[in-house]
Enzyme design. Structure first.
Site, PDB file in Angstrom:
ATOM      1  CD  GLU A 151       8.579  17.646  58.592  1.00 42.27           C
ATOM      2  OE1 GLU A 151       9.677  17.193  58.743  1.00 42.27           O
ATOM      3  OE2 GLU A 151       8.248  18.414  57.569  1.00 42.27           O
ATOM      4  CG  ASP A 189       4.895  18.768  50.639  1.00 39.21           C
ATOM      5  OD1 ASP A 189       3.828  19.380  51.112  1.00 39.21           O
ATOM      6  OD2 ASP A 189       5.691  19.537  50.780  1.00 39.21           O
TER       7      ASP A 189
HETATM    8  C1  9YW Z   1       8.653  21.249  52.350  1.00 32.24           C
HETATM    9  C2  9YW Z   1       6.101  23.289  56.930  1.00 32.24           C
HETATM   10  C3  9YW Z   1       5.520  22.604  55.593  1.00 32.24           C
HETATM   11  C4  9YW Z   1       4.238  21.995  55.886  1.00 32.24           C
HETATM   12  C5  9YW Z   1       3.780  21.216  54.763  1.00 32.24           C
HETATM   13  C6  9YW Z   1       4.877  20.150  54.719  1.00 32.24           C
HETATM   14  C7  9YW Z   1       6.270  20.515  54.503  1.00 32.24           C
HETATM   15  C8  9YW Z   1       7.667  21.953  52.985  1.00 32.24           C
HETATM   16  O1  9YW Z   1       6.716  21.348  55.469  1.00 32.24           O
HETATM   17  O2  9YW Z   1       6.316  21.014  53.369  1.00 32.24           O
HETATM   18  O3  9YW Z   1       9.373  21.950  51.666  1.00 32.24           O
HETATM   19  O4  9YW Z   1       8.517  20.003  52.129  1.00 32.24           O
HETATM   20  O5  9YW Z   1       4.448  19.076  53.769  1.00 32.24           O
HETATM   21  O6  9YW Z   1       2.508  20.628  55.076  1.00 32.24           O
HETATM   22  O7  9YW Z   1       3.296  23.236  55.862  1.00 32.24           O
HETATM   23  O8  9YW Z   1       5.929  22.329  58.013  1.00 32.24           O
END
Ligand code: 9YW
Length: 440
Positions: free
Chosen positions: A413, A175
């Site tokens: 995470e 992100d």
């Molecule tokens: C957010 C779920 C997700 C991952 C992404 C990570 C984060 C979602 O979490 O994004 O709202 O910030 O960046 O890679 O798929 O684990």
């Protein structure tokens, strides 16, 4: 924590996050199914229960759009996450989106063929019932995963070179990586951005571990632009403020095309489609190699809107190690950089696994999400692809070092690279899942 305790802890995390039809990405922060998380979760589930892993794939595919896109979120009934279905309004404005389950309107990296590979292999090693379940999943999922790869090849290759583009940083899965800073700087949130309230900050105690409000305004503005063009994939690519050829996504696309082609051969799928996958893989592999910086040798993203390379170094620079295609000399050189003092071999790291940004870089922020921390899931991905590509020693080292990192049993995470402290959400499903795969 020893291996047995760690494996049972990981299984317990997956069971705790299981709603019955989906294992949510994490218990509180992410109470839904994320597309690439689901794939890694299946990798872990496959070791425990082939049928449960197969059902996870079926749940994900129940959210697939009619045009082939696998959305980045399949929503559960929980409403603890923002932006939720009311904000996306995908089924309201787009005929391709399913009415149920609710889904988001963007995608994430295509790693699902890897999950299918793992489930099929686990099924074939086990009982007759597991084998039949895995073979029928292969039969059911293969055309759907083919349609997903075709969607990316059709709509997300704006330069016609095989470099797969993202229309939102969230699509990359990384992100707030500094990779996207310059492209986001050019995104001007409109004055008519509907107001919103973030929910993530209530759940992660330290705001310094999450993106900023200014970043969130841009994330939400891009979604607003897409909603206004009804999420039509050609219009989003034509008009959106953010369009970047993502070298990491491209490498995963190439890798998944190859893996899916192999599964297709084993499963008697149409030869023409298998050949098509191989052509897409070859093109995208070449596109990844073509992005390499003449000075550093690292792969780069390409900002299509600005018409320029993005040279900010990050873990994505090692994308060629995921999809292959380097000659032996080039591969050895890239591995030496990865294992060297700016990356895995940096003297201040607690464990020698790839950080998301080099501690030597001015962009390095050790607690900040995709701006420095080590993500076990990313380490697993490199390790898996490296083994497949014959880089056995590095693959084994990354496995051993990541297991050392996660031996605290929090299944975080991401982790602080200089202290090993767990960060972000704890009991994160994909962290538990990849640990399970490694320990089985
Ligand atoms: C957010 C779920 C997700 C991952 C992404 C990570 C984060 C979602 O979490 O994004 O709202 O910030 O960046 O890679 O798929 O684990």
């Amino acid at each position: 924590m020893g291996s047995v305790a760690l494996a049972s802890g990981a299984a317990w995390v997956l069971a705790g996050n299981d709603t019955g039809t989906m294992v949510t990405a994490s218990p509180r922060l992410y109470p839904h199914m994320w597309s690439w998380d689901a794939a890694f979760i299946m990798v872990g589930l496959a070791q425990l229960d082939v049928d449960r892993a197969a059902r996870e794939m079926e749940t994900l595919l129940s959210g697939q759009w009619a045009d082939g896109m696998i959305p980045h979120i399949v929503f559960s009934e929980e409403n603890g996450y923002f932006p939720g279905p009311d904000r996306w309004q995908t089924a309201v404005v787009c005929e391709h989106a399913p009415a149920r389950p609710h889904t988001s309107g963007i995608c994430q990296p295509p790693v699902h063929a890897i999950a299918l590979r793992k489930i099929v292999d686990a099924g074939r090693r086990r009982s007759g019932a597991d084998r039949r379940r895995a073979e029928s999943l292969l039969h059911y999922s293969w055309p759907r995963l083919f349609a997903w790869q075709r969607w990316l090849a059709t709509y997300r290759d704006p330069l016609g070179t095989g470099l797969i583009a993202v229309t939102h940083g969230w699509e990359s899965g990384m992100d707030n990586s500094p990779r996207w800073d310059s492209a986001y700087a050019a995104v001007q949130p409109g004055a008519d951005l509907p107001p919103y309230v973030r929910k993530d900050l209530d759940k992660v105690g330290d705001e310094g571990e999450r993106p900023t409000d200014a970043e969130y305004d841009r994330y939400l503005w891009l979604i607003e632009e897409m909603r206004r063009v009804g999420y039509r994939p050609d219009e989003v690519v034509r008009t959106g403020s953010f369009l970047v050829g993502d070298v990491f996504m491209t490498a995963l696309f190439a890798l998944s095309c190859e893996v899916l082609a192999e599964l297709g051969e084993e499963g008697g799928q149409p030869e023409e489609q298998i050949a098509q996958l191989r052509r897409w893989a070859a093109r995208s592999r070449a596109a990844v190699l073509d992005t390499r910086d003449p000075v550093t040798g690292l792969a780069r993203d390409y900002d299509v809107r600005a018409g320029q390379w993005v040279s900010t170094p990050s873990i994505a620079g090692f994308a060629p190690l995921l999809c292959g295609g380097l000659d032996p000399q080039q591969q050895a050189e890239m591995l030496a950089v990865l294992e060297g003092p700016d990356w895995m071999g940096h003297p201040d790291l607690v464990v020698a696994t790839p950080p998301t940004v080099s501690p030597s870089s001015p962009h390095f922020m050790p607690k900040q999400y995709w701006r420095g921390p080590q993500w076990p899931v990313i380490s697993w991905l490199f390790s898996w692809a490296m083994r497949r590509g014959g880089m056995y020693d590095t693959a084994a080292d990354i496995r051993a070092e990541t297991l050392r990192l996660v031996s605290d049993g929090t299944f975080a995470e991401y982790y602080h690279p200089l202290t090993g402290a767990p960060l972000g959400s704890l009991s994160q499903s994909w962290t538990a899942a990849v640990v399970l795969d490694w320990l089985y």
